[in-house]
Design an enzyme around this catalytic site. Structure first.
Site, mmCIF file in Angstrom:
data_model
loop_
_atom_site.group_PDB
_atom_site.id
_atom_site.type_symbol
_atom_site.label_atom_id
_atom_site.label_comp_id
_atom_site.label_asym_id
_atom_site.label_seq_id
_atom_site.Cartn_x
_atom_site.Cartn_y
_atom_site.Cartn_z
ATOM 1 N N GLU A 32 2.461 -6.888 -2.955
ATOM 2 C CA GLU A 32 1.786 -7.506 -1.809
ATOM 3 C C GLU A 32 0.865 -8.638 -2.221
ATOM 4 O OE1 GLU A 32 2.468 -7.371 1.222
ATOM 5 O OE2 GLU A 32 3.931 -5.771 1.035
ATOM 6 N N TYR A 115 -4.488 -7.888 6.219
ATOM 7 C CA TYR A 115 -3.027 -7.788 6.143
ATOM 8 C C TYR A 115 -2.592 -6.868 4.995
ATOM 9 C CZ TYR A 115 1.589 -8.290 4.456
ATOM 10 O OH TYR A 115 2.816 -7.955 3.988
ATOM 11 N N ASP A 133 1.118 -10.634 9.282
ATOM 12 C CA ASP A 133 1.208 -11.767 8.358
ATOM 13 C C ASP A 133 1.791 -12.963 9.104
ATOM 14 O OD1 ASP A 133 3.842 -11.088 8.712
ATOM 15 O OD2 ASP A 133 4.389 -11.508 6.639
#
Length: 350
Positions: A32, A115, A133
DNA sequence: AATTCGGGGCA
DNA sequence: TGCCCAGAATT
């Protein structure tokens, strides 16, 4: 139900990605961070190399920052690597080496915002937090015709609420992946594939022929010009570098000695600058060559760069620079601009 | 609220 | 060329 439609599309169209083969929160975390403002295709090789060198949180926490940055070389946004390292040490110290399993605790970690916290919480722990996102902004804004700016505080708050509603009671780990993948493959920024879209009938943007009007952004980027004169000071197989320490681009990466000027100047003018005189004093030197102007483009800056290749006795340079051998390049993280030049030098002088 | 942090892919 | 990419931290 909308969430079921998106999940159904996902199960038929999803890509096989390395971070989708694991539930390990550490591995999902690494993916991520790498994917922040970065395309999937760019991140895959970095992801595999990173986990090979740092298989666990403990390995990352024990590493030197320079090693972490070296693995990040070329990926950009290097604060991500520095923050990742900081957070690994935090987890090691404050969480006994175990990745936290609540959204609130995950959000506290350096480099993790709303996020990424939602993404990790859902992908690793199946917690019901909607990950919003760029893909999700695009899908939801088109679907519902939301004209609030995605880069405003109000807009972000609004989209977060809509995203949570849309998720409903769907399985978080699947739904979040699904809507993100839908945005990445189907509802893409330019020329979205509306002709084969399962949500076509309910899409505001398509039904009103406004697909290219969403999402709405308020700010626009403006770029600055900077003028870099890099001094490649070599003597046989050795040359000088320094570590960038200011809060500027490429913090803690290495570069050649640099003279930056606020406007373009000729080589002759460069020789007259106080920076040049300060640097060399009365040392003997030979200017071997001056490169063409290299324009390195970043999101907000155009770096107009010339490489001045100078031959001299580099042991006579003043304190503060590092003398390295060409064979030790692999130990130092360099910006792409420097990496490219080093590759050229290596090709000409193997 | 606005700015700053890389680098690459694509029409 | 301009826009965007599985955004976050800083000012």
């Amino acid at each position: 139900m909308l969430s079921n439609q998106i999940i159904s599309w996902y199960l038929q169209n999803k890509r096989d990605l390395p971070w989708r083969e694991t539930k390990n929160p550490y591995q999902i975390w690494i993916s991520e961070i790498m994917l922040q403002q970065t395309r999937v295709a760019s991140a895959i090789d970095y992801f595999n190399r990173f986990l090979e060198q740092f298989p666990t949180i403990s390995d990352l926490a024990k590493a030197e920052e320079q090693e972490v940055l070296k693995l990040w070389q070329g990926l950009g946004y290097y604060s991500r690597a520095r923050n990742l390292h900081t957070a690994a040490k935090t987890i090691q110290l404050e969480y006994n080496g175990v990745f936290p399993d609540s959204y609130k605790e995950i959000l506290k970690l350096k480099g993790i915002g709303t996020y990424t916290a939602a993404a990790i919480a859902s992908f690793a722990f199946n917690l019901p937090h909607a990950a919003v996102d760029g893909n999700v902004y695009r899908v939801l804004s088109r679907l519902y015709g939301i004209n609030k700016a995605i880069d405003s505080t109000e807009g972000k708050k609004y989209f977060q609420a809509i995203a949570s509603e849309t998720m409903g009671n769907a399985i978080p780990e699947i739904y979040n992946q699904a809507i993100i993948e839908f945005g990445a493959l189907q509802c893409i920024p330019r020329n979205p594939k509306c002709d084969i879209c399962p949500l076509l009938a309910n899409c505001f943007a398509h039904n009103n022929a406004q697909v290219d009007q969403f999402p709405v952004k308020s700010k626009q980027i403006k770029t600055k010009n900077r003028y870099f004169y890099y001094l490649f000071l070599s003597c046989k197989n050795r040359f000088l570098i320094e570590k960038r320490k200011k809060k500027d681009i490429w913090e803690n990466l290495f570069q050649y000695p640099l003279i930056e000027y606020d406007k373009p100047i000729s080589t002759n003018e460069l020789l007259q600058t106080s920076e040049w005189k300060e640097l060399f004093g009365n040392n003997e030197l030979v200017i071997h060559s001056v490169s063409e102007n290299v324009i390195h483009k970043l999101s907000h800056q155009n770096l107009h760069t010339k490489f001045i290749h100078i031959e001299m006795d580099i042991d006579k340079m003043k304190y503060g620079y590092i003398i390295i051998n060409h064979s030790d390049i692999s130990e130092y993280p360099f910006p792409k601009l420097i990496e490219d030049h080093l590759n050229i030098m290596n090709k000409n002088n193997p």
